[in-house]
Design an enzyme around this catalytic site. Structure first.
Site, PDB file in Angstrom:
ATOM      1  N   CYS A 155     -23.398  27.378  35.580  1.00 26.15           N
ATOM      2  CA  CYS A 155     -23.321  25.964  35.208  1.00 26.15           C
ATOM      3  C   CYS A 155     -24.528  25.177  35.708  1.00 26.15           C
ATOM      4  O   CYS A 155     -25.031  24.293  35.008  1.00 26.15           O
ATOM      5  CB  CYS A 155     -22.014  25.361  35.720  1.00 26.15           C
ATOM      6  SG  CYS A 155     -20.574  26.038  34.860  1.00 26.15           S
ATOM      7  N   HIS A 192     -16.336  27.230  31.336  1.00 28.80           N
ATOM      8  CA  HIS A 192     -16.190  26.347  32.493  1.00 28.80           C
ATOM      9  C   HIS A 192     -16.246  24.904  32.008  1.00 28.80           C
ATOM     10  O   HIS A 192     -16.852  24.610  30.958  1.00 28.80           O
ATOM     11  CB  HIS A 192     -17.323  26.582  33.489  1.00 28.80           C
ATOM     12  CG  HIS A 192     -17.235  27.881  34.217  1.00 28.80           C
ATOM     13  ND1 HIS A 192     -17.938  28.131  35.369  1.00 28.80           N
ATOM     14  CD2 HIS A 192     -16.517  29.012  33.961  1.00 28.80           C
ATOM     15  CE1 HIS A 192     -17.672  29.352  35.804  1.00 28.80           C
ATOM     16  NE2 HIS A 192     -16.820  29.909  34.956  1.00 28.80           N
ATOM     17  N   GLU A 245     -17.981  22.356  32.932  1.00 31.46           N
ATOM     18  CA  GLU A 245     -19.328  21.824  32.727  1.00 31.46           C
ATOM     19  C   GLU A 245     -19.925  22.291  31.404  1.00 31.46           C
ATOM     20  O   GLU A 245     -20.521  21.502  30.666  1.00 31.46           O
ATOM     21  CB  GLU A 245     -20.269  22.256  33.861  1.00 31.46           C
ATOM     22  CG  GLU A 245     -19.823  21.840  35.237  1.00 31.46           C
ATOM     23  CD  GLU A 245     -19.052  22.897  35.995  1.00 31.46           C
ATOM     24  OE1 GLU A 245     -19.306  23.049  37.204  1.00 31.46           O
ATOM     25  OE2 GLU A 245     -18.195  23.581  35.390  1.00 31.46           O
ATOM     26  N   CYS A 268     -21.279  26.417  39.680  1.00 34.58           N
ATOM     27  CA  CYS A 268     -21.696  27.790  39.943  1.00 34.58           C
ATOM     28  C   CYS A 268     -23.118  27.982  39.396  1.00 34.58           C
ATOM     29  O   CYS A 268     -23.692  27.075  38.790  1.00 34.58           O
ATOM     30  CB  CYS A 268     -20.725  28.765  39.274  1.00 34.58           C
ATOM     31  SG  CYS A 268     -20.803  28.729  37.465  1.00 34.58           S
TER      32      CYS A 268
END
Length: 154
Positions: free
Chosen positions: A90, A57, A59, A87
């Site tokens: 993260c 992801h 992040e 999410c």
């Protein structure tokens, strides 16, 4: 020379650029930028498909880059700008990295874990809670995501 003022891009504008680039690669268009003061120390867009890695992801990739650039595992003097509410994975990484401030654009009622869903930072087992600022650049981030998914459905 043109007249008028020229707007410098904000850190969220730069995160949105990372999101656009991710979308152009066929990834879900989410981008993240980590800054220390006024210096960008990490920036990334989603790369889960490209890397065949569900943890890639924006992040997480930006955190990895920032930690590598600063040669430290904690980012307690850094701020993260991301185009979508993080999410749970993260949100946890942001906490473990000790990021000082989290700025995110659009809420994610389905998968978010900051103001939606599990509200990770409200849990009593969360060791570090960043200052959270939501809704910065929300319209542009939401438009980008809607158009990405509309193209895939249509």
């Amino acid at each position: 020379m043109p007249h008028g003022t020229v707007k410098s891009p904000t850190f969220m504008d730069l995160a949105l650029r990372e999101a656009v680039a991710a979308g152009e690669r066929g990834e879900v268009p989410i981008g993240a930028v980590i800054v220390k003061g006024t210096t960008i120390v990490g920036a990334a867009g989603n790369r889960t498909r490209e890397f065949n890695d569900p943890t890639a992801h924006a992040e997480i990739l930006a955190i990895r880059e920032a930690c590598g650039n600063l040669k430290q595992e904690r980012l307690d003097s850094c701020d993260l700008y991301v185009t979508l509410e993080p999410c749970t994975m993260c949100a946890a990484a942001i906490s473990f990295a000790r990021i000082r401030r989290l700025y995110f654009a659009a809420d994610d009622p389905k998968g978010g874990a900051v103001v939606s869903g599990v509200r990770f930072y409200a849990g009593r087992t969360c060791h570090h809670v960043p200052d959270v600022y939501a809704g910065i650049g929300e319209a542009e981030a939401a438009r980008l995501l809607r158009s990405f998914f509309a193209e895939r459905r249509g």
